[in-house]
Scaffold this active site. Structure first.
Site, PDB file in Angstrom:
ATOM      1  N   ASP A 344      30.267  -7.960  53.633  1.00 49.19           N
ATOM      2  CA  ASP A 344      31.321  -8.692  52.863  1.00 49.19           C
ATOM      3  C   ASP A 344      30.903  -9.092  52.367  1.00 49.19           C
ATOM      4  O   ASP A 344      30.298  -8.914  50.922  1.00 49.19           O
ATOM      5  CB  ASP A 344      31.420 -10.349  53.905  1.00 49.19           C
ATOM      6  CG  ASP A 344      30.168 -10.890  53.948  1.00 49.19           C
ATOM      7  OD1 ASP A 344      29.643 -10.725  52.748  1.00 49.19           O
ATOM      8  OD2 ASP A 344      29.633 -12.231  54.065  1.00 49.19           O
ATOM      9  N   ASP A 346      32.122 -12.865  49.366  1.00 47.71           N
ATOM     10  CA  ASP A 346      31.721 -14.196  49.969  1.00 47.71           C
ATOM     11  C   ASP A 346      32.237 -14.723  48.155  1.00 47.71           C
ATOM     12  O   ASP A 346      32.172 -14.475  47.359  1.00 47.71           O
ATOM     13  CB  ASP A 346      30.264 -14.742  49.898  1.00 47.71           C
ATOM     14  CG  ASP A 346      29.718 -14.213  51.048  1.00 47.71           C
ATOM     15  OD1 ASP A 346      29.704 -14.020  52.264  1.00 47.71           O
ATOM     16  OD2 ASP A 346      28.871 -13.562  51.072  1.00 47.71           O
ATOM     17  N   ASP A 435      34.561 -14.305  53.069  1.00 44.32           N
ATOM     18  CA  ASP A 435      34.060 -15.478  53.369  1.00 44.32           C
ATOM     19  C   ASP A 435      34.940 -16.667  52.203  1.00 44.32           C
ATOM     20  O   ASP A 435      34.322 -16.022  51.322  1.00 44.32           O
ATOM     21  CB  ASP A 435      32.749 -15.489  53.722  1.00 44.32           C
ATOM     22  CG  ASP A 435      32.001 -15.083  54.970  1.00 44.32           C
ATOM     23  OD1 ASP A 435      33.027 -14.544  56.361  1.00 44.32           O
ATOM     24  OD2 ASP A 435      31.241 -15.106  55.782  1.00 44.32           O
TER      25      ASP A 435
HETATM   26  N1  DCT Z   1      24.883 -18.809  53.391  1.00 48.86           N
HETATM   27  C1  DCT Z   1      24.844 -20.210  54.255  1.00 48.86           C
HETATM   28  N2  DCT Z   1      25.235 -20.670  55.203  1.00 48.86           N
HETATM   29  C2  DCT Z   1      26.038 -20.520  55.744  1.00 48.86           C
HETATM   30  C3  DCT Z   1      26.631 -18.747  55.471  1.00 48.86           C
HETATM   31  C4  DCT Z   1      25.696 -18.401  54.752  1.00 48.86           C
HETATM   32  O1  DCT Z   1      24.414 -21.071  52.856  1.00 48.86           O
HETATM   33  N3  DCT Z   1      26.655 -20.984  56.580  1.00 48.86           N
HETATM   34  C5  DCT Z   1      24.031 -18.150  52.863  1.00 48.86           C
HETATM   35  C6  DCT Z   1      22.946 -17.685  53.001  1.00 48.86           C
HETATM   36  C7  DCT Z   1      23.792 -16.065  51.764  1.00 48.86           C
HETATM   37  C8  DCT Z   1      24.797 -16.490  51.841  1.00 48.86           C
HETATM   38  O2  DCT Z   1      25.685 -17.471  52.292  1.00 48.86           O
HETATM   39  C9  DCT Z   1      25.994 -14.957  51.935  1.00 48.86           C
HETATM   40  O3  DCT Z   1      25.385 -15.243  53.178  1.00 48.86           O
HETATM   41  P1  DCT Z   1      26.134 -13.551  53.978  1.00 48.86           P
HETATM   42  O4  DCT Z   1      27.263 -12.820  53.833  1.00 48.86           O
HETATM   43  O5  DCT Z   1      25.762 -13.143  55.002  1.00 48.86           O
HETATM   44  O6  DCT Z   1      24.467 -12.324  52.923  1.00 48.86           O
HETATM   45  P2  DCT Z   1      24.512 -12.020  52.236  1.00 48.86           P
HETATM   46  O7  DCT Z   1      23.362 -11.975  51.425  1.00 48.86           O
HETATM   47  O8  DCT Z   1      25.591 -11.988  51.314  1.00 48.86           O
HETATM   48  O9  DCT Z   1      24.892 -10.049  52.528  1.00 48.86           O
HETATM   49  P3  DCT Z   1      25.945  -9.104  52.623  1.00 48.86           P
HETATM   50  O10 DCT Z   1      25.535  -7.776  51.216  1.00 48.86           O
HETATM   51  O11 DCT Z   1      25.417  -8.183  53.547  1.00 48.86           O
HETATM   52  O12 DCT Z   1      26.773  -9.577  52.910  1.00 48.86           O
HETATM   53 MG    MG Z   2      27.933 -11.218  51.770  1.00 55.03          MG
END
Ligand code: DCT
Ligand code: MG
Length: 510
Positions: A344, A346, A435
């Site tokens: 995703d 973020d 997100d």
């Molecule tokens: N995070 C957080 N609280 C949440 C959800 C996520 O603090 N409720 C943090 C942890 C990692 C970061 O945000 C982004 O999450 P992901 O998108 O799940 O992980 P990523 O490291 O970006 O990996 P991906 O490449 O799979 O998106």
């Molecule tokens: Mg991510």
């Protein structure tokens, strides 16, 4: 040919060695008085050593011929920290606590830069043997250098880039950790996750069991697997998991957006093994999230590229700034850590000049705009439950309280890379998981640290409470001894409050 490149390639032809009289070289100006280098001949050879010594001297470095107490930096090639220590022990050298053990890459880079470059984890040789300083044998303590960099059990004290030298092992551990997670065995899952994490931080590949000595987080269970992989090239346990029906089904089911362990368990028990059977079953009820997950499945399982993430970034900035012109929009998550692909994208949004009400209204306005433009494929808005005076959560896995939304957006191909690769026929867009998190301006450093991930932040929280009597989460840092909140304007300040060296986002891939 660049002389530095030449210094790097080993001499092909063997010339007769000049024995006897030491090589005479003209005197050189020493530019860096604080450094006294010694280049290790072991595994490097006489010719290359002499060549490098001469080159370094010409660049203003003091390089001594003999090992002595005045040496401050030992430079070695193709040697591990343990190899160098063992060799020093044989030389019976009592090294000072300042002694640095460095890889040749440090010297090559320094000569290129014309001055000593900063020594980072990738240059420093790490001892894989034992923590010699803690040796119960006083004789050993006396004879061994104390400048051994011990690997921390905390990921937040290690630098973990995407350069993983131990893929064979970490891939295996990740399969096992995931399998234990599917079986809700948290302890074992964490064991293998920690093991994978520590191996990702190593600056070399493990080639024998000797290399694993002194590395934290490697229990017997983990070491058995390492040994098997070293000997047979694969682990029978991992092989069995990969062929396990339950593992395969859970892997498949959880690849659908909105499907977690509970739903997977239910479908598995009901006898489902494929997504097509599940989709076409009339008796099953799906949540709106799962419906979207099935609808855009192909797009969502194909990872988001960096170019796509950047294009989404433009989209987000345009929309956010239409309502809050002073807002900061930062791409967080894996892309901020330097990953080339992600599941995703973020984003953290914050605005210095906005009122609470402006803040509250932003995400709904942005969502509404995209909906009107036909770009919103799925949306789940979670309202803020953030309270300024609340203590940070002690639970390392607790979710944060900021307002956020989990979206699926329609990204038109023409918006990616200036439309270079836009397809002319068929579907002209891709569904992308996005997100967005909105946080109060004074909390942006904490939110950024948390949302940059990966599990690194959880480890930082564990470190804060176990080692510093502080509580850290995505909102704040609280000092339990002083009973005060510690403010921070940047991530650097949070690390400083915790007494930790700053770790850059791209070194947080633990
Ligand atoms: N995070 C957080 N609280 C949440 C959800 C996520 O603090 N409720 C943090 C942890 C990692 C970061 O945000 C982004 O999450 P992901 O998108 O799940 O992980 P990523 O490291 O970006 O990996 P991906 O490449 O799979 O998106
Ligand atoms: Mg991510």
């Amino acid at each position: 040919m660049d002389p530095l490149q030449m210094a790097h390639s080993s001499p092909r032809k063997k010339r007769p060695r000049q024995m006897g009289a030491p090589m005479l070289s003209p005197p050189h100006n020493i530019k860096f008085q604080d450094l006294v280098l010694y280049i290790l001949e072991k595994k490097m050879g006489t010719t290359r050593r002499a060549f490098l010594m001469e080159l370094a001297r010409r660049k203003g470095f003091r390089v001594d011929n003999e090992l002595s107490d005045s040496i401050t930096h030992i430079v070695a090639e193709n040697n591990s920290g343990s190899d160098v220590l063992e060799w020093l022990q044989v030389q019976n050298i009592k090294a000072s606590s300042q002694l640095e053990l460095l890889d040749i890459s440090w010297l090559i880079e320094s000569m290129g830069a014309g001055k000593p470059v900063e020594m980072t984890g990738k240059h420093q040789l790490v001892s894989m043997r034992r923590d010699y300083t803690a040796s119960p044998n006083p004789e050993l303590q006396k004879t061994l250098p104390v400048a051994v960099k011990k690997i921390s059990q905390y990921a937040c004290q290690r630098r973990t880039t995407l350069n993983n030298y131990n893929n064979v092992f970490t891939d295996a551990f990740e399969v096992l950790a995931e399998n234990y997670e599917f079986r809700e065995n948290e302890v074992f899952s964490l064991t293998f996750m920690r093991a994978a994490s520590v191996l990702k931080s190593l600056p070399f590949t493990i080639i024998s069991m000797k290399d694993t000595e002194g590395i934290p987080c490697l229990g017997d269970q983990v070491k058995c697997i390492i040994e098997e992989i070293i000997e047979d090239g694969e682990s029978s346990e991992v092989k069995a998991v990969l062929n396990d029906e339950r593992y395969q089904s859970f892997k498949l089911f959880t690849s659908v957006f909105g499907v977690g362990l509970k739903t997977s368990e239910k479908w598995f028990r009901m006898g489902f093994r494929t997504l097509s059977k599940i989709k076409s079953d009339k008796s099953l009820k799906f949540t709106p999230m799962q419906k979207a997950g099935f609808l855009y499945y192909e797009d969502l399982v194909s990872c988001v590229t960096r170019a796509e993430a950047e294009a989404v970034g433009v989209l987000v900035k345009e929309a956010v700034r239409a309502f809050l012109p002073d807002a900061f929009v930062t791409m967080t998550g894996g892309f901020r850590r330097g990953k080339k692909i992600g599941h995703d994208v973020d984003f953290l949004i914050t605005s210095p000049g906005s009122t609470d009400e402006d803040e509250e209204q932003l995400l709904p306005k942005v969502i509404n705009l995209w909906e009107r433009k036909g770009l919103l494929l799925y949306c789940d808005l979670v309202e803020s439950t953030f309270e300024k005076l609340k203590l940070p959560s002690r639970k390392v896995d607790a979710l944060d309280h900021f307002q956020k939304c989990f979206l699926i957006l329609k990204l038109h191909h023409q918006r990616v890379d200036g439309g270079k690769y836009s397809q002319q026929e068929g579907k002209t867009w891709k569904a992308i998981r996005v997100d967005l998190v909105m946080c109060p301006y004074e909390r942006r450093a904490f939110a950024l640290l948390g949302w940059t991930g990966s599990r690194f932040e959880r480890d930082l929280r564990r470190y804060a409470s176990h080692e510093r009597k502080m509580i850290l989460d995505n909102h704040a840092l609280y000092d339990k001894t002083k009973k005060i909140f510690l403010k921070a304007e940047s991530e650097e300040e949070i690390f400083a409050h915790l007494g930790l060296d700053y770790i850059e986002p791209w070194e947080r891939n633990a």
